[in-house]
Design an enzyme around this catalytic site. Structure first.
Site, PDB file in Angstrom:
ATOM      1  N   LYS A  48      42.885  66.122-107.528  1.00  0.00           N
ATOM      2  CA  LYS A  48      43.019  64.685-107.253  1.00  0.00           C
ATOM      3  C   LYS A  48      43.455  63.944-108.516  1.00  0.00           C
ATOM      4  CE  LYS A  48      39.869  65.008-103.400  1.00  0.00           C
ATOM      5  NZ  LYS A  48      38.527  64.872-102.826  1.00  0.00           N
ATOM      6  N   GLN A  92      32.799  62.922-104.563  1.00  0.00           N
ATOM      7  CA  GLN A  92      33.137  64.237-104.007  1.00  0.00           C
ATOM      8  C   GLN A  92      31.933  64.816-103.252  1.00  0.00           C
ATOM      9  OE1 GLN A  92      36.296  65.739-104.288  1.00  0.00           O
ATOM     10  NE2 GLN A  92      35.434  67.166-102.813  1.00  0.00           N
ATOM     11  N   ASP A 115      38.218  57.301 -99.031  1.00  0.00           N
ATOM     12  CA  ASP A 115      38.001  58.446 -98.141  1.00  0.00           C
ATOM     13  C   ASP A 115      37.956  58.004 -96.675  1.00  0.00           C
ATOM     14  OD1 ASP A 115      37.958  60.902 -99.461  1.00  0.00           O
ATOM     15  OD2 ASP A 115      35.921  60.592-100.221  1.00  0.00           O
TER      16      ASP A 115
END
Ligand code: NAP
Length: 282
Positions: A48, A92, A115
């Site tokens: 990422k 995460q 997200d």
């Protein structure tokens, strides 16, 4: 069989994000939080950050020890929510067991929720008023769009009902007028259902779970699953060498849905920047 090349399409998507950022002379910023030492999570976070560097997105990494208390993590999220120079926040997953995933997701400002996991954004998804997109499912849609595969009127069988992949995948397919069947571990006759599909999206996480006898001739197969084999190589849900004899289109693992997820994350960070600067509706 033709390959749905997630590596190539993700590069095109990231390049478009990079060009927009460069043209407008803006500097969106993504904060990534990693709690603990899970090696797979470390790889995802590194990928990422690499994508951010490519796109001209500033990335901040916060690495917290495995034994971090929930309140400490929530405190960091509060700080990042307040920080006007931070546009996207991503924690995460999975987080260590002393921390509630739900609480973490609920704490992130929905406008910075790149997200698309926050209940507000999930609600927007199901009512068709979303700006931030669920990364993996939206990556699947972007792949289909790139290759001119229109889900309209097709029967899409989604295997898996997680909040991260299966459910939002069903929402996006419905939005694009597919007829959607969502299957899971309690589904009876999975094989028979799959054999009625035009499009199969498999998000189970079991190596070679989707065998060739479950795939109708000419189907489009999107393999979201990622499993690590004993020899260390990555493998999808589909039994690739055999499924490729039946499917018309198939994603490889790696190089299929994985890179697309990150490309959508980059798009979302740019969108989050625009939401916060008022360039798109709040
Ligand atoms: P998850 O939360 O473990 O969900 C797995 C789903 O598979 C569950 O809904 C489960 O059903 C279903 N399932 C398990 N065994 C089954 C069976 N025998 N028949 C039918 N359904 C079955 O996993 P996830 O987070 O959705 O991720 C799924 C996979 O995608 C994993 O391999 C993950 O690593 C991968 N992934 C990839 C990306 C990417 O970027 N490519 C992103 C996210 C995830 P129940 O609900 O009934 O338990």
């Amino acid at each position: 069989m033709q390959i749905l090349d997630g590596k190539a399409v993700s590069l095109a998507v990231k390049t478009a994000v990079r060009d927009e950022i460069a043209k407008e002379g803006i500097a969106p910023c993504l904060a990534v939080i990693l709690v603990g030492n899970d090696p797979a999570s470390r790889v995802y976070v590194n990928n990422k950050k690499k994508a951010c560097a490519f796109c001209g997105i500033r990335s901040l990494e916060f690495t917290l020890p495995e034994n971090t208390a929930q309140e400490e993590l929530l405190g960091l999220i509060d700080d990042l929510n307040r920080d006007e120079t931070v546009n996207g926040i991503l924690c995460q997953l999975p987080v260590p067991k002393q921390i509630s995933e739900k609480e973490v997701i609920a704490r992130i400002n929905p406008k910075k929720d790149v997200d698309c996991f926050h209940n507000e954004n999930v609600g927007r998804l199901w009512t068709g008023s979303f700006r931030l997109k669920p990364c993996t499912p939206a990556g699947v849609m972007a792949l289909l769009d790139h290759y001119g595969i229109d889900p309209d009127g097709k029967h899409c069988v989604v295997i898996g009902r997680s909040n991260i992949v299966g459910k939002p995948m069903a929402a996006l397919m419905l939005e694009r007028n597919a007829t959607v069947t969502v299957c899971h571990s309690r589904t009876r006759n999975l094989k028979e259902i799959c054999l009625q599909a035009d499009i199969i999206v498999s998000a189970v996480g079991k190596a070679r779970f989707l065998t060739a006898d479950m795939v109708p001739e000419g189907a489009v197969v999107l393999d979201v699953g990622i499993s690590r084999l004993p020899d260390g190589t990555l493998c999808g849900d589909a039994d690739f060498d055999k499924v490729k004899e039946k499917a018309a289109w198939l994603t490889p693992v790696p190089g299929g849905c994985g890179p697309m997820t990150i490309a959508v994350l980059m798009q979302n960070t740019l969108t989050a920047y625009r939401i916060q600067t008022g360039a798109v509706g709040k």
